[in-house]
Design a protein around this motif. Structure first.
Motif, PDB file in Angstrom:
ATOM      1  N   ILE A 292     -23.479  51.891  36.683  1.00 44.12           N
ATOM      2  CA  ILE A 292     -23.887  51.754  38.081  1.00 44.12           C
ATOM      3  C   ILE A 292     -25.137  50.887  38.175  1.00 44.12           C
ATOM      4  N   GLY A 293     -25.308  50.260  39.369  1.00 43.17           N
ATOM      5  CA  GLY A 293     -26.427  49.353  39.575  1.00 43.17           C
ATOM      6  C   GLY A 293     -27.754  50.066  39.701  1.00 43.17           C
ATOM      7  N   PHE A 294     -28.815  49.378  39.309  1.00 41.43           N
ATOM      8  CA  PHE A 294     -30.172  49.913  39.465  1.00 41.43           C
ATOM      9  C   PHE A 294     -30.990  48.946  40.292  1.00 41.43           C
ATOM     10  N   GLY A 295     -31.915  49.450  41.034  1.00 39.24           N
ATOM     11  CA  GLY A 295     -32.774  48.581  41.830  1.00 39.24           C
ATOM     12  C   GLY A 295     -33.465  49.349  42.921  1.00 39.24           C
ATOM     13  N   LEU A 296     -33.838  48.644  43.983  1.00 35.46           N
ATOM     14  CA  LEU A 296     -34.546  49.286  45.098  1.00 35.46           C
ATOM     15  C   LEU A 296     -33.629  50.287  45.775  1.00 35.46           C
ATOM     16  N   PRO A 297     -34.116  51.491  46.041  1.00 35.45           N
ATOM     17  CA  PRO A 297     -33.301  52.430  46.814  1.00 35.45           C
ATOM     18  C   PRO A 297     -33.208  51.988  48.266  1.00 35.45           C
ATOM     19  N   SER A 298     -32.216  52.531  48.952  1.00 34.97           N
ATOM     20  CA  SER A 298     -32.038  52.236  50.376  1.00 34.97           C
ATOM     21  C   SER A 298     -33.287  52.598  51.153  1.00 34.97           C
ATOM     22  N   GLY A 299     -33.778  51.672  51.946  1.00 31.52           N
ATOM     23  CA  GLY A 299     -34.990  51.935  52.725  1.00 31.52           C
ATOM     24  C   GLY A 299     -36.281  51.734  51.959  1.00 31.52           C
ATOM     25  N   GLY A 300     -36.169  51.398  50.666  1.00 33.07           N
ATOM     26  CA  GLY A 300     -37.365  51.271  49.848  1.00 33.07           C
ATOM     27  C   GLY A 300     -37.945  49.871  49.910  1.00 33.07           C
ATOM     28  N   GLY A 301     -39.231  49.758  49.992  1.00 32.35           N
ATOM     29  CA  GLY A 301     -39.882  48.459  50.011  1.00 32.35           C
ATOM     30  C   GLY A 301     -40.412  48.111  48.627  1.00 32.35           C
ATOM     31  N   VAL A 302     -40.576  46.823  48.350  1.00 27.52           N
ATOM     32  CA  VAL A 302     -41.040  46.358  47.040  1.00 27.52           C
ATOM     33  C   VAL A 302     -42.423  46.928  46.718  1.00 27.52           C
ATOM     34  N   THR A 303     -43.296  47.004  47.756  1.00 27.85           N
ATOM     35  CA  THR A 303     -44.668  47.478  47.536  1.00 27.85           C
ATOM     36  C   THR A 303     -44.708  48.846  46.882  1.00 27.85           C
ATOM     37  N   PHE A 304     -43.762  49.702  47.283  1.00 24.85           N
ATOM     38  CA  PHE A 304     -43.834  51.094  46.867  1.00 24.85           C
ATOM     39  C   PHE A 304     -42.983  51.396  45.636  1.00 24.85           C
ATOM     40  N   ALA A 305     -42.284  50.396  45.107  1.00 23.60           N
ATOM     41  CA  ALA A 305     -41.418  50.646  43.956  1.00 23.60           C
ATOM     42  C   ALA A 305     -42.236  50.618  42.666  1.00 23.60           C
ATOM     43  N   ASP A 306     -41.880  51.484  41.713  1.00 30.21           N
ATOM     44  CA  ASP A 306     -42.592  51.485  40.434  1.00 30.21           C
ATOM     45  C   ASP A 306     -42.089  50.329  39.564  1.00 30.21           C
ATOM     46  N   SER A 307     -42.803  50.058  38.473  1.00 30.11           N
ATOM     47  CA  SER A 307     -42.516  48.875  37.655  1.00 30.11           C
ATOM     48  C   SER A 307     -41.124  48.906  37.043  1.00 30.11           C
ATOM     49  N   VAL A 308     -40.674  50.086  36.603  1.00 26.87           N
ATOM     50  CA  VAL A 308     -39.356  50.170  35.974  1.00 26.87           C
ATOM     51  C   VAL A 308     -38.266  49.839  36.969  1.00 26.87           C
ATOM     52  N   THR A 309     -38.417  50.353  38.186  1.00 23.33           N
ATOM     53  CA  THR A 309     -37.434  50.058  39.231  1.00 23.33           C
ATOM     54  C   THR A 309     -37.412  48.566  39.529  1.00 23.33           C
ATOM     55  N   LEU A 310     -38.604  47.957  39.620  1.00 20.11           N
ATOM     56  CA  LEU A 310     -38.657  46.526  39.931  1.00 20.11           C
ATOM     57  C   LEU A 310     -38.039  45.703  38.807  1.00 20.11           C
ATOM     58  N   ARG A 311     -38.296  46.119  37.550  1.00 23.42           N
ATOM     59  CA  ARG A 311     -37.678  45.396  36.431  1.00 23.42           C
ATOM     60  C   ARG A 311     -36.155  45.512  36.520  1.00 23.42           C
ATOM     61  N   SER A 312     -35.664  46.729  36.799  1.00 25.79           N
ATOM     62  CA  SER A 312     -34.216  46.929  36.954  1.00 25.79           C
ATOM     63  C   SER A 312     -33.669  46.069  38.077  1.00 25.79           C
ATOM     64  N   ALA A 313     -34.397  46.047  39.188  1.00 27.01           N
ATOM     65  CA  ALA A 313     -33.920  45.305  40.362  1.00 27.01           C
ATOM     66  C   ALA A 313     -33.831  43.813  40.063  1.00 27.01           C
ATOM     67  N   LEU A 314     -34.846  43.292  39.315  1.00 27.17           N
ATOM     68  CA  LEU A 314     -34.837  41.859  38.984  1.00 27.17           C
ATOM     69  C   LEU A 314     -33.732  41.548  37.981  1.00 27.17           C
ATOM     70  N   GLU A 315     -33.557  42.434  37.001  1.00 25.54           N
ATOM     71  CA  GLU A 315     -32.506  42.208  36.003  1.00 25.54           C
ATOM     72  C   GLU A 315     -31.114  42.241  36.616  1.00 25.54           C
ATOM     73  N   SER A 316     -30.935  43.046  37.674  1.00 25.32           N
ATOM     74  CA  SER A 316     -29.594  43.150  38.252  1.00 25.32           C
ATOM     75  C   SER A 316     -29.462  42.305  39.518  1.00 25.32           C
ATOM     76  N   ARG A 317     -30.253  41.200  39.596  1.00 25.09           N
ATOM     77  CA  ARG A 317     -30.151  40.329  40.763  1.00 25.09           C
ATOM     78  C   ARG A 317     -28.801  39.626  40.772  1.00 25.09           C
ATOM     79  N   ARG A 318     -28.305  39.393  41.976  1.00 23.24           N
ATOM     80  CA  ARG A 318     -26.991  38.787  42.130  1.00 23.24           C
ATOM     81  C   ARG A 318     -27.071  37.568  43.034  1.00 23.24           C
ATOM     82  N   ALA A 319     -26.084  36.686  42.900  1.00 24.13           N
ATOM     83  CA  ALA A 319     -26.032  35.497  43.768  1.00 24.13           C
ATOM     84  C   ALA A 319     -25.991  35.934  45.222  1.00 24.13           C
ATOM     85  N   TYR A 320     -26.772  35.262  46.054  1.00 24.61           N
ATOM     86  CA  TYR A 320     -26.898  35.633  47.450  1.00 24.61           C
ATOM     87  C   TYR A 320     -26.056  34.701  48.288  1.00 24.61           C
ATOM     88  N   HIS A 321     -25.027  35.237  48.930  1.00 20.92           N
ATOM     89  CA  HIS A 321     -24.130  34.393  49.721  1.00 20.92           C
ATOM     90  C   HIS A 321     -24.594  34.367  51.157  1.00 20.92           C
TER      91      HIS A 321
END
Lengths: 198, 198
Positions: B169-198
């Motif tokens: 399953i995917g990892f990243g920002l939770p629903s409603g979560g802002g980048v400011t409040f995310a911890d480093s592990v979550t942000l690393r996960s979110a960046l690693e699982s970035r996808r092409a934006y259509h």
């Protein structure tokens, strides 16, 4: 999930301090994660159910008619510290500041929550008073309106004209507490109970 | 206080999420405050003990050999979502995002806590694999080193060369979560699982 699980969850949610999540966690722990602990828990509950009850005199937890405190001949149990709950009694015992008797009300008067005098452990307190076994009351009840109402009831309805000394424990700043961090009710209590400084 | 009370307190403290204070509060509630609830609780625990167990196929909570999900003929249980605990399964079911089967491991690999593969529910997973009953794995395990190790074990030791689709399953920002409040592990996960934006 399953009917027996749902029924257990409902029972667990009725316990103090447990919400849906914590009740779910405990139910899962006992049913699927560590089911070997479930038998031990049931055994302990049944042993406690048959062995433990309320002291007939003071309402403390007891394994016979009298609790360990009321049956302790070294204590002067005519001096009675009145508390709301057994953990209050335990906390005062732990402090070592009171070496006499207790009376546990199992609550405090609260008309808006439907708690009248008949729901509290006043009957055995009246019996102690009528038997002439009480010389002093120290009221160790909460510093709120309900605690105040309970103190008032004890003074007016139970003690009345009897020659019994009645005091209420002091309220104010807790040990180590600074004025900055105290709430308004605590500060008001602290100011009201100010004493001459020698 | 009393031996039966102390013994019950020890049992209650073993339950997840209960410390000394909360176990004391529950024990007092059941023994002296509301003793009429104790019988109901014992009845529920015993009913659950005899009725509830683990599903032989997936490890979910069940009142017969098979849980309600594995015995649901409308579900394609060859598509298996692997979770650590039953509450994870309940949360995914509540989301409505997965309509197929599950496998509950009852933990994750954690050598430093002494949890090796033999302590997890891998035996019935191997049986499901050997019977050819699994077409797809969705690994819904924690976003931490232990979850990662468990995913690796399933891929390398269990799936091996079998023609089974395995996703995590995917990892990243939770629903409603802002980048400011995310911890480093979550942000690393979110960046690693970035996808092409259509």
């Amino acid at each position: 999930m399953t009917p027996a699980y749902e029924s257990l969850l409902q029972q667990l949610k009725r316990l103090p301090g447990l919400g849906y999540r914590s009740a779910e966690r405990i139910a899962m722990h006992l049913l699927v994660e560590q089911p070997e602990e479930l038998s031990d828990l049931i055994t302990s509950l049944e042993a406690a159910k048959s062995a433990v009850g309320r002291c007939e005199t003071c309402g403390n937890i007891a394994e016979s008619d009298q609790c360990a405190i009321c049956s302790d001949e070294r204590r002067d149990v005519t001096k009675v510290c009145v508390v709301e709950h057994v953990p209050d009694l335990i906390a005062i015992e732990r402090s070592g500041a009171w070496k006499c008797g207790y009376h546990v009300l199992h609550g405090k008067l609260s008309p808006i929550h439907g708690v009248g005098p008949e729901k509290l452990n006043f009957k055995s307190l009246e019996q102690r008073l009528e038997a002439g076994n009480i010389a002093e009351f120290v009221l160790a009840l909460s510093n709120d309106i309900e605690g105040q109402a309970t103190c008032h009831y004890i003074q007016e309805e139970l003690v009345g004209d009897r020659p019994i000394e009645v005091t209420r424990i002091g309220f104010g700043l807790p040990s180590g507490g600074g004025v900055t961090f105290a709430d308004s009710v605590t500060l008001r209590s602290a100011l009201e109970s100010r004493r001459a400084y020698h």
